[in-house]
Design an enzyme around this catalytic site. Structure first.
Site, PDB file in Angstrom:
ATOM      1  N   LYS A  13      -0.121 -78.557 -19.949  1.00  0.00           N
ATOM      2  CA  LYS A  13      -1.517 -78.137 -19.728  1.00  0.00           C
ATOM      3  C   LYS A  13      -2.377 -79.286 -19.180  1.00  0.00           C
ATOM      4  O   LYS A  13      -3.177 -79.083 -18.279  1.00  0.00           O
ATOM      5  CB  LYS A  13      -2.163 -77.629 -21.033  1.00  0.00           C
ATOM      6  N   ARG A 127       9.993 -88.099 -25.365  1.00  0.00           N
ATOM      7  CA  ARG A 127       9.004 -88.888 -24.618  1.00  0.00           C
ATOM      8  C   ARG A 127       8.921 -90.325 -25.145  1.00  0.00           C
ATOM      9  O   ARG A 127       8.798 -90.565 -26.338  1.00  0.00           O
ATOM     10  CB  ARG A 127       7.635 -88.221 -24.727  1.00  0.00           C
ATOM     11  N   ARG A 166       3.224 -79.269 -35.244  1.00  0.00           N
ATOM     12  CA  ARG A 166       2.364 -78.801 -34.140  1.00  0.00           C
ATOM     13  C   ARG A 166       2.929 -77.525 -33.509  1.00  0.00           C
ATOM     14  O   ARG A 166       2.175 -76.606 -33.176  1.00  0.00           O
ATOM     15  CB  ARG A 166       2.221 -79.901 -33.077  1.00  0.00           C
TER      16      ARG A 166
HETATM   17  P1  AMP Z   1      -3.803 -81.632 -28.022  1.00  0.00           P
HETATM   18  O1  AMP Z   1      -3.954 -82.903 -27.270  1.00  0.00           O
HETATM   19  O2  AMP Z   1      -4.506 -80.468 -27.367  1.00  0.00           O
HETATM   20  O3  AMP Z   1      -2.377 -81.310 -28.364  1.00  0.00           O
HETATM   21  O4  AMP Z   1      -4.561 -81.841 -29.412  1.00  0.00           O
HETATM   22  C1  AMP Z   1      -4.213 -82.878 -30.314  1.00  0.00           C
HETATM   23  C2  AMP Z   1      -4.671 -82.500 -31.712  1.00  0.00           C
HETATM   24  O5  AMP Z   1      -6.104 -82.328 -31.735  1.00  0.00           O
HETATM   25  C3  AMP Z   1      -4.118 -81.182 -32.251  1.00  0.00           C
HETATM   26  O6  AMP Z   1      -2.848 -81.339 -32.828  1.00  0.00           O
HETATM   27  C4  AMP Z   1      -5.186 -80.795 -33.267  1.00  0.00           C
HETATM   28  O7  AMP Z   1      -5.069 -81.549 -34.459  1.00  0.00           O
HETATM   29  C5  AMP Z   1      -6.469 -81.230 -32.573  1.00  0.00           C
HETATM   30  N1  AMP Z   1      -7.040 -80.152 -31.717  1.00  0.00           N
HETATM   31  C6  AMP Z   1      -7.126 -80.121 -30.364  1.00  0.00           C
HETATM   32  N2  AMP Z   1      -7.727 -79.001 -29.942  1.00  0.00           N
HETATM   33  C7  AMP Z   1      -8.041 -78.287 -31.043  1.00  0.00           C
HETATM   34  C8  AMP Z   1      -8.667 -77.032 -31.265  1.00  0.00           C
HETATM   35  N3  AMP Z   1      -9.083 -76.258 -30.250  1.00  0.00           N
HETATM   36  N4  AMP Z   1      -8.810 -76.609 -32.547  1.00  0.00           N
HETATM   37  C9  AMP Z   1      -8.411 -77.374 -33.586  1.00  0.00           C
HETATM   38  N5  AMP Z   1      -7.797 -78.559 -33.451  1.00  0.00           N
HETATM   39  C10 AMP Z   1      -7.613 -79.030 -32.195  1.00  0.00           C
END
Ligand code: AMP
Length: 209
Positions: A13, A127, A166
């Site tokens: 993404k 990674r 995750r």
């Molecule tokens: P990402 O980089 O999008 O994988 O986000 C890293 C971490 O940030 C996730 O594992 C969550 O802990 C938190 N996070 C990111 N976006 C959200 C969201 N929309 N709602 C809740 N937690 C989020």
């Protein structure tokens, strides 16, 4: 252009959002980036969010929605945005719909970046980052050349136990959004198991539908 890029961690993404920013001139709004920035700056919000992020859980909806509301009010979001990593559950999707209804600017489409769970796990667990130059490798799919001398490090959130959590959170909380947006007639599905350019072309075609 107002779109959501939907997909599990490791589906690409972030990479695709950056390409869309270049071609469509609208900002990428990544809640993960906003949260990481808050953590790095040790803001109150960042300190609240850190524990959930470190363990691979979702940060609470109120915090994330507050952040999104503030981001939408910035001038560069007036002509559109690419939402990356938000919404992550049905409650966030409903809140987003309401926010955009109030602004009179509904979503154009939601692009699902479809990728097999096994491939995601390999992409994330494999990674490694070169300590010296920051180059990203993958011990399974893109290992460094035999002569590579510098140390490779693994990001803390790429540790197997956190990735597992995750992906579990994605399955339980985020995947229901596929049905939600399909029912709303907004869902477009692209195959994310291809090279960056091919995936980008698929997304470009999908958002024009
Ligand atoms: P990402 O980089 O999008 O994988 O986000 C890293 C971490 O940030 C996730 O594992 C969550 O802990 C938190 N996070 C990111 N976006 C959200 C969201 N929309 N709602 C809740 N937690 C989020």
């Amino acid at each position: 252009m107002r779109i959501v890029l939907l997909g599990a961690p490791g589906s690409g993404k972030g990479t695709q959002s950056q390409l869309l920013v270049k071609t469509h001139g609208v900002p990428q709004i990544s809640t993960g980036d906003l949260l990481r920035d808050a953590v790095a700056k040790r803001t109150e919000l960042g300190q609240r969010a850190k524990a959930a992020m470190d363990s691979g859980k979702l940060v609470d909806d109120a915090t994330v929605l507050g952040m999104i509301r503030e981001r939408f009010s910035k001038p560069d979001a007036v002509n559109g945005f690419i939402l990356d990593g938000f919404p992550r559950n049905i409650a966030q999707a409903e809140a987003l719909e309401k926010m955009l209804q109030e602004l009179g600017t509904p979503l154009d489409s939601v692009v699902l970046m479809n990728l097999d769970l096994g491939i995601l796990f390999k992409r994330l667990t494999g990674r490694r980052i070169c300590e010296e130059c920051g180059k990203v490798f993958n011990v399974f799919t893109a290992p460094p050349a035999a002569g590579h001398k510098h140390r490779l490090i693994q990001r803390p959130d790429d540790k197997e136990e956190v990735i597992g959590k995750r992906l579990e959170v994605y399955e339980a909380q985020t995947k229901p959004l596929i049905k939600y947006y399909d029912a709303a007639g907004l869902l477009r599905v692209v195959d994310a198991d291809a090279d960056v350019d091919t995936v980008f072309k698929s997304i470009d075609r999908a958002v024009k539908k």
